[in-house]
Design a protein around this motif. Structure first.
Motif, PDB file in Angstrom:
ATOM      1  N   ALA A 169       0.833  -1.205   0.000  1.00 46.56           N
ATOM      2  CA  ALA A 169       0.000   0.000   0.000  1.00 46.56           C
ATOM      3  C   ALA A 169       0.865   1.251   0.000  1.00 46.56           C
ATOM      4  O   ALA A 169       0.581   2.227  -0.705  1.00 46.56           O
ATOM      5  CB  ALA A 169      -0.933  -0.010   1.214  1.00 46.56           C
ATOM      6  N   ARG A 170       1.947   1.260   0.763  1.00 43.47           N
ATOM      7  CA  ARG A 170       2.860   2.398   0.785  1.00 43.47           C
ATOM      8  C   ARG A 170       3.531   2.587  -0.563  1.00 43.47           C
ATOM      9  O   ARG A 170       3.733   3.715  -1.032  1.00 43.47           O
ATOM     10  CB  ARG A 170       3.919   2.181   1.881  1.00 43.47           C
ATOM     11  CG  ARG A 170       5.012   3.211   1.920  1.00 43.47           C
ATOM     12  CD  ARG A 170       4.500   4.566   2.363  1.00 43.47           C
ATOM     13  NE  ARG A 170       4.381   4.660   3.801  1.00 43.47           N
ATOM     14  CZ  ARG A 170       3.927   5.728   4.451  1.00 43.47           C
ATOM     15  NH1 ARG A 170       3.545   6.791   3.773  1.00 43.47           N
ATOM     16  NH2 ARG A 170       3.841   5.739   5.767  1.00 43.47           N
ATOM     17  N   TYR A 171       3.867   1.496  -1.244  1.00 42.67           N
ATOM     18  CA  TYR A 171       4.535   1.579  -2.545  1.00 42.67           C
ATOM     19  C   TYR A 171       3.680   2.325  -3.577  1.00 42.67           C
ATOM     20  O   TYR A 171       4.216   2.934  -4.509  1.00 42.67           O
ATOM     21  CB  TYR A 171       4.851   0.179  -3.062  1.00 42.67           C
ATOM     22  CG  TYR A 171       5.807   0.157  -4.240  1.00 42.67           C
ATOM     23  CD1 TYR A 171       7.175   0.012  -4.038  1.00 42.67           C
ATOM     24  CD2 TYR A 171       5.350   0.270  -5.551  1.00 42.67           C
ATOM     25  CE1 TYR A 171       8.063  -0.005  -5.106  1.00 42.67           C
ATOM     26  CE2 TYR A 171       6.227   0.260  -6.625  1.00 42.67           C
ATOM     27  CZ  TYR A 171       7.583   0.117  -6.398  1.00 42.67           C
ATOM     28  OH  TYR A 171       8.460   0.110  -7.452  1.00 42.67           O
ATOM     29  N   SER A 172       2.364   2.279  -3.432  1.00 49.28           N
ATOM     30  CA  SER A 172       1.479   2.951  -4.390  1.00 49.28           C
ATOM     31  C   SER A 172       1.784   4.434  -4.501  1.00 49.28           C
ATOM     32  O   SER A 172       1.518   5.056  -5.531  1.00 49.28           O
ATOM     33  CB  SER A 172       0.009   2.772  -3.975  1.00 49.28           C
ATOM     34  OG  SER A 172      -0.285   3.551  -2.818  1.00 49.28           O
ATOM     35  N   GLY A 173       2.319   5.033  -3.432  1.00 48.15           N
ATOM     36  CA  GLY A 173       2.557   6.466  -3.409  1.00 48.15           C
ATOM     37  C   GLY A 173       1.322   7.282  -3.094  1.00 48.15           C
ATOM     38  O   GLY A 173       1.392   8.517  -3.022  1.00 48.15           O
ATOM     39  N   ALA A 174       0.189   6.637  -2.911  1.00 50.28           N
ATOM     40  CA  ALA A 174      -1.044   7.358  -2.615  1.00 50.28           C
ATOM     41  C   ALA A 174      -0.940   8.038  -1.259  1.00 50.28           C
ATOM     42  O   ALA A 174      -0.344   7.509  -0.321  1.00 50.28           O
ATOM     43  CB  ALA A 174      -2.227   6.399  -2.620  1.00 50.28           C
ATOM     44  N   VAL A 184      -2.857  -1.070   6.732  1.00 51.77           N
ATOM     45  CA  VAL A 184      -3.007   0.250   6.121  1.00 51.77           C
ATOM     46  C   VAL A 184      -3.284   1.316   7.177  1.00 51.77           C
ATOM     47  O   VAL A 184      -2.830   2.463   7.064  1.00 51.77           O
ATOM     48  CB  VAL A 184      -4.129   0.237   5.057  1.00 51.77           C
ATOM     49  CG1 VAL A 184      -4.479   1.642   4.601  1.00 51.77           C
ATOM     50  CG2 VAL A 184      -3.704  -0.599   3.868  1.00 51.77           C
ATOM     51  N   ALA A 185      -4.016   0.958   8.214  1.00 50.82           N
ATOM     52  CA  ALA A 185      -4.380   1.933   9.246  1.00 50.82           C
ATOM     53  C   ALA A 185      -3.153   2.540   9.920  1.00 50.82           C
ATOM     54  O   ALA A 185      -3.198   3.677  10.397  1.00 50.82           O
ATOM     55  CB  ALA A 185      -5.290   1.276  10.280  1.00 50.82           C
ATOM     56  N   ALA A 186      -2.040   1.803   9.945  1.00 53.31           N
ATOM     57  CA  ALA A 186      -0.842   2.289  10.613  1.00 53.31           C
ATOM     58  C   ALA A 186       0.002   3.210   9.740  1.00 53.31           C
ATOM     59  O   ALA A 186       1.014   3.743  10.201  1.00 53.31           O
ATOM     60  CB  ALA A 186       0.006   1.090  11.063  1.00 53.31           C
ATOM     61  N   LEU A 187      -0.406   3.423   8.493  1.00 53.18           N
ATOM     62  CA  LEU A 187       0.400   4.241   7.582  1.00 53.18           C
ATOM     63  C   LEU A 187       0.178   5.729   7.765  1.00 53.18           C
ATOM     64  O   LEU A 187       0.925   6.546   7.218  1.00 53.18           O
ATOM     65  CB  LEU A 187       0.098   3.852   6.125  1.00 53.18           C
ATOM     66  CG  LEU A 187       0.418   2.409   5.721  1.00 53.18           C
ATOM     67  CD1 LEU A 187       0.065   2.176   4.262  1.00 53.18           C
ATOM     68  CD2 LEU A 187       1.891   2.080   5.979  1.00 53.18           C
ATOM     69  N   GLY A 188      -0.866   6.111   8.477  1.00 57.74           N
ATOM     70  CA  GLY A 188      -1.115   7.519   8.748  1.00 57.74           C
ATOM     71  C   GLY A 188      -1.561   8.310   7.528  1.00 57.74           C
ATOM     72  O   GLY A 188      -1.278   9.515   7.430  1.00 57.74           O
ATOM     73  N   TYR A 236      -5.072  -0.146  -4.263  1.00 55.84           N
ATOM     74  CA  TYR A 236      -3.874  -0.580  -4.984  1.00 55.84           C
ATOM     75  C   TYR A 236      -3.376  -1.914  -4.422  1.00 55.84           C
ATOM     76  O   TYR A 236      -3.095  -2.858  -5.180  1.00 55.84           O
ATOM     77  CB  TYR A 236      -2.808   0.501  -4.860  1.00 55.84           C
ATOM     78  CG  TYR A 236      -1.492   0.154  -5.512  1.00 55.84           C
ATOM     79  CD1 TYR A 236      -1.232   0.508  -6.820  1.00 55.84           C
ATOM     80  CD2 TYR A 236      -0.500  -0.523  -4.798  1.00 55.84           C
ATOM     81  CE1 TYR A 236      -0.013   0.191  -7.419  1.00 55.84           C
ATOM     82  CE2 TYR A 236       0.713  -0.834  -5.386  1.00 55.84           C
ATOM     83  CZ  TYR A 236       0.943  -0.478  -6.697  1.00 55.84           C
ATOM     84  OH  TYR A 236       2.144  -0.798  -7.275  1.00 55.84           O
ATOM     85  N   ALA A 237      -3.259  -1.997  -3.105  1.00 57.00           N
ATOM     86  CA  ALA A 237      -2.780  -3.237  -2.493  1.00 57.00           C
ATOM     87  C   ALA A 237      -3.730  -4.393  -2.784  1.00 57.00           C
ATOM     88  O   ALA A 237      -3.296  -5.531  -3.018  1.00 57.00           O
ATOM     89  CB  ALA A 237      -2.616  -3.050  -0.985  1.00 57.00           C
TER      90      ALA A 237
END
Length: 629
Positions: free
Chosen positions: A168-173, A219-223, A182-183
């Motif tokens: 999910a972080r790799y998406s750049g969103a 995903v919730a931990a990505l802020g 994306y994930a």
């Protein structure tokens, strides 16, 4: 968003993977970084379908199989979609043309457009190698995924299910919904598996792993932020936010940048129009929020498939250059550039777009075929004078065959070798006709796959291309220009067969017998059946129209009669054209900001939509006879 740089990075130089088979490069990068190979392969598939594009950047400045972004090149573009050419995007000849607006600045580059520099810092591989060497590019992408996993405080697990947050972080969103969508797509690829021959001729395989169940709570931990709230109309499988287009009055009876309506109560929605933006994402959003510009319902971002909705579906956007089509369609703008063959669209955007189109088709009963899912380049001019100004996006490099597979409607044969109908479908990757004028007039475009075929006056590659008298009233031949649609047929378009001769097939096209190369060993079309029409008995020819407007007697007092003007083409007795739909004659009268005077005029006359050339057209039902072949 850019992740902070790690304090330690893998060594550079000799540690970069050696070039070899692409499959082996994924294996080695996975082993070096601890990223499961299935995760690495699936992320790459969603970004590039494992293609390298010869080192050319995508529409968002992404390079290589892992789509590492260095978007300075993407921001060198100019002339956004509806600011280029002569087309009036509104397409209503009863009102002033609406085509131009100032081009807003893209501003500072966000982190999602600068991942290549961070991959270089993490991997120690020079930026130029990340752009040009597939093995290095894969290593750089793996370094980004591994860093995201470490910064989340998670181990380099061998189980792909544990990498959902890193993907999910790799998406750049920068919003949680887009990152999760994306994930989800990446893990769908892992579960279903894929095998594909890439643009470098290599076969890459990702075995299916249907039991993988990712830890979606990561995903919730990505802020990440929540998408902009609003009355979005999107399927749950698409990350969608509300960025409204303004409805604003300027005085002197002028207003922008769309029309209020009450669809489908007032009029049915029958078409979905696929555009590309000819601009970057930030420029696109700036334009659609300009009240003096034009509008469309949705924009789609290339890097991750994110969707922004700008208009309620009940309202009418100014996007297709044909008021009849605008009033009965939904417009989707995809971040991209028509004349840059290797400014490629990502798989993430194709998939997001397909899910959105499936949703719209189900909601409004729109058939999923090429008579109803149109490219902007398939929309006809309204009258003779507007034909030459019509736009040509998304052009010959949009992969319609892949798109329709994602829509769940793959283009497949439905009849034997002597069928009376053919549907265009070349092998997109292998079919590489020469186009010109991408970078400069008269200069050949870079070789690239295409879903379009050319039509000749005889079964010979050296025979002249068929003529389009609407584009060239002087009778000049069509050209190989990337924006010249005069002798082009695209994937999914169906035509009635006139003759077959060896490796060539002739069809009726723009009132002419037109030949395209269709070899048995590498066919560029599939055979089928369908409804066709021809002039009714006693008529030597029938008029062809660019809109299905009512007869003069249908207009009430106070509504100016709109001319039913034929286009400069001839549909002659004995010719047959594939029928798309029977449509009632309608005209949406909406010339004022105050909607109380708006009206829909309906006539007694019905029309048939037909695949007449590269663009669709309309003929009066009373003029033709319909049969099935």
């Amino acid at each position: 968003m850019l992740l902070p740089l790690l304090s330690a990075a893998p060594p550079a130089g000799a540690d970069a993977p050696e070039e070899g088979s692409l499959q082996g490069q994924f294996t080695r990068a996975a082993a070096r970084t601890g990223v499961p190979e299935s995760v690495l392969l699936a992320v790459s598939y969603l970004q590039s379908r494992w293609d390298g594009h010869g080192g050319a950047p995508s529409v968002t400045g992404g390079y290589g199989p892992m789509h590492l972004t260095d978007a300075v090149t993407a921001l060198k573009r100019s002339a956004p979609h509806h600011s280029d050419g002569e087309e009036d995007a509104r397409g209503d000849s009863s009102r002033p043309a609406r085509t131009e607006a100032p081009v807003p600045s893209a501003g500072r580059l966000p982190g999602r457009l600068r991942t290549l520099e961070r991959a270089s810092a993490l991997s120690g591989i020079p930026a130029e190698e990340l752009r040009t060497r597939p093995g290095a590019n894969i290593e750089g992408g793996a370094a980004l995924l591994a860093a995201a996993q470490r910064e989340a405080g998670l181990p380099a697990s061998a189980d792909p299910a544990d990498w959902y947050g890193a993907v999910a972080r790799y998406s750049g969103a920068d919003d949680a919904a887009t990152a999760a969508a994306y994930a989800n797509d990446v893990f769908d690829v892992i579960r279903t598996g894929e095998t594909r021959t890439t643009d470098s001729g290599q076969v890459v395989t990702l075995p299916a792993a249907p039991a993988v169940a990712p830890v979606t709570g990561q995903v919730a931990a990505l802020g990440l932020r929540a998408p902009a709230a609003g009355p979005v109309e999107c399927p749950r499988t698409v990350a969608c936010e509300w960025i409204p287009a303004p409805y604003e009055e300027f005085g002197d009876d002028d207003y922008g940048n769309h029309d209020k309506a009450d669809r489908p109560v007032s009029q049915s929605i029958d078409y979905i129009v696929i555009h590309d933006t000819e601009a970057t994402w930030d420029v696109t959003l700036g334009l659609v929020q300009d009240p003096a510009y034009v509008s469309w319902q949705y924009s789609l971002r290339s890097s991750d498939g994110h969707v922004a909705q700008h208009l309620a579906l009940k309202d009418v956007g100014w996007h297709a250059g044909n008021w009849f089509v605008n009033a009965k369609s939904v417009g989707l703008e995809h971040e991209g550039f028509l004349t840059s063959p290797d400014s490629w669209y990502t798989e993430a955007m194709y998939r997001s777009s397909a899910r959105l189109v499936r949703y719209l088709a189900a909601r409004y009963g729109i058939p999923l075929d090429r008579q109803h899912v149109l490219g902007h380049d398939n929309v006809p001019g309204t009258v003779t004078s507007s034909i030459r100004g019509m736009h040509t996006d998304p052009g010959p490099y949009w992969d319609w065959a892949h798109y329709f597979r994602l829509l769940g409607r793959p283009i497949v044969p439905s009849a034997g070798p002597h069928a009376g109908v053919v549907t265009i479908r070349p092998d997109y990757d292998a079919h590489r006709p020469v186009y010109t004028d991408c970078a400069a007039a008269g200069t050949a475009c870079a070789p690239h796959g295409s879903g379009a075929v050319r039509l000749h006056t005889a079964p010979d590659e050296d025979a002249p291309l068929v003529k389009d008298v609407g584009l060239r009233p002087g009778g000049e031949d069509s050209t190989t220009g990337v924006n010249d649609t005069g002798a082009r047929a695209s994937t999914g378009q169906s035509f009635a067969v006139v003759e077959r001769r060896g490796d060539w097939t002739a069809v009726w096209y723009l009132g002419q017998k037109a030949w395209f190369h269709n070899p048995r060993r590498q066919p560029t079309a599939v055979n089928g059946r369908g409804l066709v029409l021809t002039p009714r008995e006693g008529l030597a020819e029938v008029p062809v129209y660019g809109r299905a407007y009512p007869e003069a007697s249908a207009y009430p007092a106070g509504v100016p009669v709109q001319a039913v003007s034929p286009l400069p083409y001839r549909l002659l007795a004995g010719q047959r054209y594939v029928v798309g739909d029977r449509t009632p004659s309608e005209y949406l009268f909406a010339p004022t900001f105050d909607t109380t005077g708006h009206a829909v005029v309906r006539g007694q006359e019905d029309y048939y939509e037909i695949q007449f050339g590269h663009r669709v057209a309309f003929v009066k039902a009373a003029d033709v006879r319909v049969s099935r072949i």
